[in-house]
Design an enzyme around this catalytic site. Structure first.
Site, PDB file in Angstrom:
ATOM      1  N   LYS A 205      35.382  -2.981  12.432  1.00  0.00           N
ATOM      2  CA  LYS A 205      34.482  -1.974  13.001  1.00  0.00           C
ATOM      3  C   LYS A 205      34.576  -1.938  14.535  1.00  0.00           C
ATOM      4  CE  LYS A 205      31.262  -2.143   9.064  1.00  0.00           C
ATOM      5  NZ  LYS A 205      29.841  -2.277   8.637  1.00  0.00           N
TER       6      LYS A 205
ATOM      7  N   TYR B  92      30.689   6.717   4.085  1.00  0.00           N
ATOM      8  CA  TYR B  92      29.450   6.031   3.710  1.00  0.00           C
ATOM      9  C   TYR B  92      28.488   6.972   2.965  1.00  0.00           C
ATOM     10  CZ  TYR B  92      30.296   1.611   6.217  1.00  0.00           C
ATOM     11  OH  TYR B  92      30.768   0.374   6.612  1.00  0.00           O
TER      12      TYR B  92
ATOM     13  N   ASN C  14      28.191  -5.166  12.618  1.00  0.00           N
ATOM     14  CA  ASN C  14      28.504  -6.367  11.840  1.00  0.00           C
ATOM     15  C   ASN C  14      29.993  -6.578  11.584  1.00  0.00           C
ATOM     16  OD1 ASN C  14      28.793  -4.454   9.880  1.00  0.00           O
ATOM     17  ND2 ASN C  14      27.384  -5.381   8.417  1.00  0.00           N
TER      18      ASN C  14
ATOM     19  N   HIS D  73      33.992  -4.119   7.474  1.00  0.00           N
ATOM     20  CA  HIS D  73      33.611  -3.589   6.166  1.00  0.00           C
ATOM     21  C   HIS D  73      34.570  -4.091   5.115  1.00  0.00           C
ATOM     22  CE1 HIS D  73      33.046  -0.790   2.803  1.00  0.00           C
ATOM     23  NE2 HIS D  73      34.354  -0.679   2.806  1.00  0.00           N
TER      24      HIS D  73
ATOM     25  N   GLU E 248      38.091   4.153  -1.801  1.00  0.00           N
ATOM     26  CA  GLU E 248      38.118   4.001  -0.336  1.00  0.00           C
ATOM     27  C   GLU E 248      39.556   3.943   0.194  1.00  0.00           C
ATOM     28  OE1 GLU E 248      35.675   0.603   0.537  1.00  0.00           O
ATOM     29  OE2 GLU E 248      33.840   1.626  -0.070  1.00  0.00           O
TER      30      GLU E 248
HETATM   31  P1  RTP Z   1      29.940  -2.634   4.408  1.00  0.00           P
HETATM   32  O1  RTP Z   1      29.825  -1.548   3.352  1.00  0.00           O
HETATM   33  O2  RTP Z   1      29.979  -2.088   5.807  1.00  0.00           O
HETATM   34  O3  RTP Z   1      31.061  -3.586   4.110  1.00  0.00           O
HETATM   35  O4  RTP Z   1      28.637  -3.543   4.349  1.00  0.00           O
HETATM   36  P2  RTP Z   1      27.934  -4.164   3.071  1.00  0.00           P
HETATM   37  O5  RTP Z   1      28.632  -3.735   1.821  1.00  0.00           O
HETATM   38  O6  RTP Z   1      27.797  -5.623   3.312  1.00  0.00           O
HETATM   39  O7  RTP Z   1      26.505  -3.479   3.159  1.00  0.00           O
HETATM   40  P3  RTP Z   1      26.029  -2.043   2.627  1.00  0.00           P
HETATM   41  O8  RTP Z   1      24.799  -2.250   1.832  1.00  0.00           O
HETATM   42  O9  RTP Z   1      27.173  -1.311   1.977  1.00  0.00           O
HETATM   43  O10 RTP Z   1      25.620  -1.317   3.978  1.00  0.00           O
HETATM   44  C1  RTP Z   1      26.582  -0.648   4.788  1.00  0.00           C
HETATM   45  C2  RTP Z   1      26.274  -0.955   6.235  1.00  0.00           C
HETATM   46  O11 RTP Z   1      25.023  -0.368   6.582  1.00  0.00           O
HETATM   47  C3  RTP Z   1      24.343  -1.209   7.490  1.00  0.00           C
HETATM   48  N1  RTP Z   1      23.066  -1.606   6.917  1.00  0.00           N
HETATM   49  N2  RTP Z   1      21.963  -1.654   7.625  1.00  0.00           N
HETATM   50  N3  RTP Z   1      19.285  -1.969   8.447  1.00  0.00           N
HETATM   51  C4  RTP Z   1      19.607  -2.230   7.197  1.00  0.00           C
HETATM   52  O12 RTP Z   1      18.811  -2.614   6.368  1.00  0.00           O
HETATM   53  C5  RTP Z   1      20.996  -2.048   6.801  1.00  0.00           C
HETATM   54  N4  RTP Z   1      21.480  -2.266   5.596  1.00  0.00           N
HETATM   55  C6  RTP Z   1      22.799  -1.979   5.681  1.00  0.00           C
HETATM   56  C7  RTP Z   1      25.182  -2.433   7.729  1.00  0.00           C
HETATM   57  O13 RTP Z   1      25.868  -2.267   8.963  1.00  0.00           O
HETATM   58  C8  RTP Z   1      26.131  -2.431   6.556  1.00  0.00           C
HETATM   59  O14 RTP Z   1      27.364  -3.029   6.895  1.00  0.00           O
HETATM   60 MG    MG Z   2      29.080  -1.733   1.401  1.00  0.00          MG
END
Ligand code: RTP
Ligand code: MG
Length: 141
Positions: A11, A51, A114, A117, A128
């Site tokens: 990212k 997303y 963070n 991804h 994806e």
């Molecule tokens: P990613 O898709 O980016 O790999 O991250 P992830 O699966 O670990 O998490 P996901 O639930 O898919 O969320 C995508 C991105 O959204 C942001 N996020 N913010 N503020 C919040 O509660 C929250 N929850 C998710 C994070 O940057 C996450 O990587």
């Molecule tokens: Mg995710």
């Protein structure tokens, strides 16, 4: 064990920190092979589409703004159990919860910025990967 492919994005925060090579090294040390790779500055439309599953979530706009704040590096990783292996070395979504030695523990500043991804299932990985790479640009490793 299954040979899998997963979609990985370094990212904008991690690109700005100049740790692309360090992160690639972690992929390689974990036995993940780079099957496709490119740097790209996402358009708003591309980030929103990527997303789209989160469109109704309260953090959606902030997530899109962050993802278009600078260039990203997008790669396809290939290896045994690549989807879960990649998620394991990324660590938890919130770096505060990420295990020591994971990419997010070491390079992420917040749940928003963070560092990287990773696809969360083989099914989503295939969607994806196709979002960013034509099949002819992904190389069997
Ligand atoms: P990613 O898709 O980016 O790999 O991250 P992830 O699966 O670990 O998490 P996901 O639930 O898919 O969320 C995508 C991105 O959204 C942001 N996020 N913010 N503020 C919040 O509660 C929250 N929850 C998710 C994070 O940057 C996450 O990587
Ligand atoms: Mg995710």
């Amino acid at each position: 064990m299954a040979l899998e492919r997963t979609l990985s994005i370094i990212k904008p925060d991690a690109v700005a920190k100049n740790v692309v090579g360090e992160i690639y090294s972690r992929f390689e040390k974990a036995g993940l092979k780079i099957a496709a790779s490119k740097m790209k500055h996402l358009s708003r439309r591309e980030a929103e589409g990527f997303y789209a599953v989160h469109r109704e979530r309260p953090f959606f706009n902030a997530l899109v703004e962050f993802m278009i704040s600078g260039p990203v590096v997008v790669q396809v990783l290939e290896g045994e159990n690549a989807v879960l292996k990649h998620r394991d070395i990324l660590g938890a979504t919130n770096p505060k919860d990420a295990a020591p030695g994971t990419i997010r523990a070491d390079f992420a500043d917040s749940i928003d910025a963070n560092a990287a991804h990773g696809s969360d299932s083989v099914e989503n990985a295939n969607i994806e990967i196709a979002y960013f790479f034509p099949a002819t640009d992904v190389y069997a490793r």
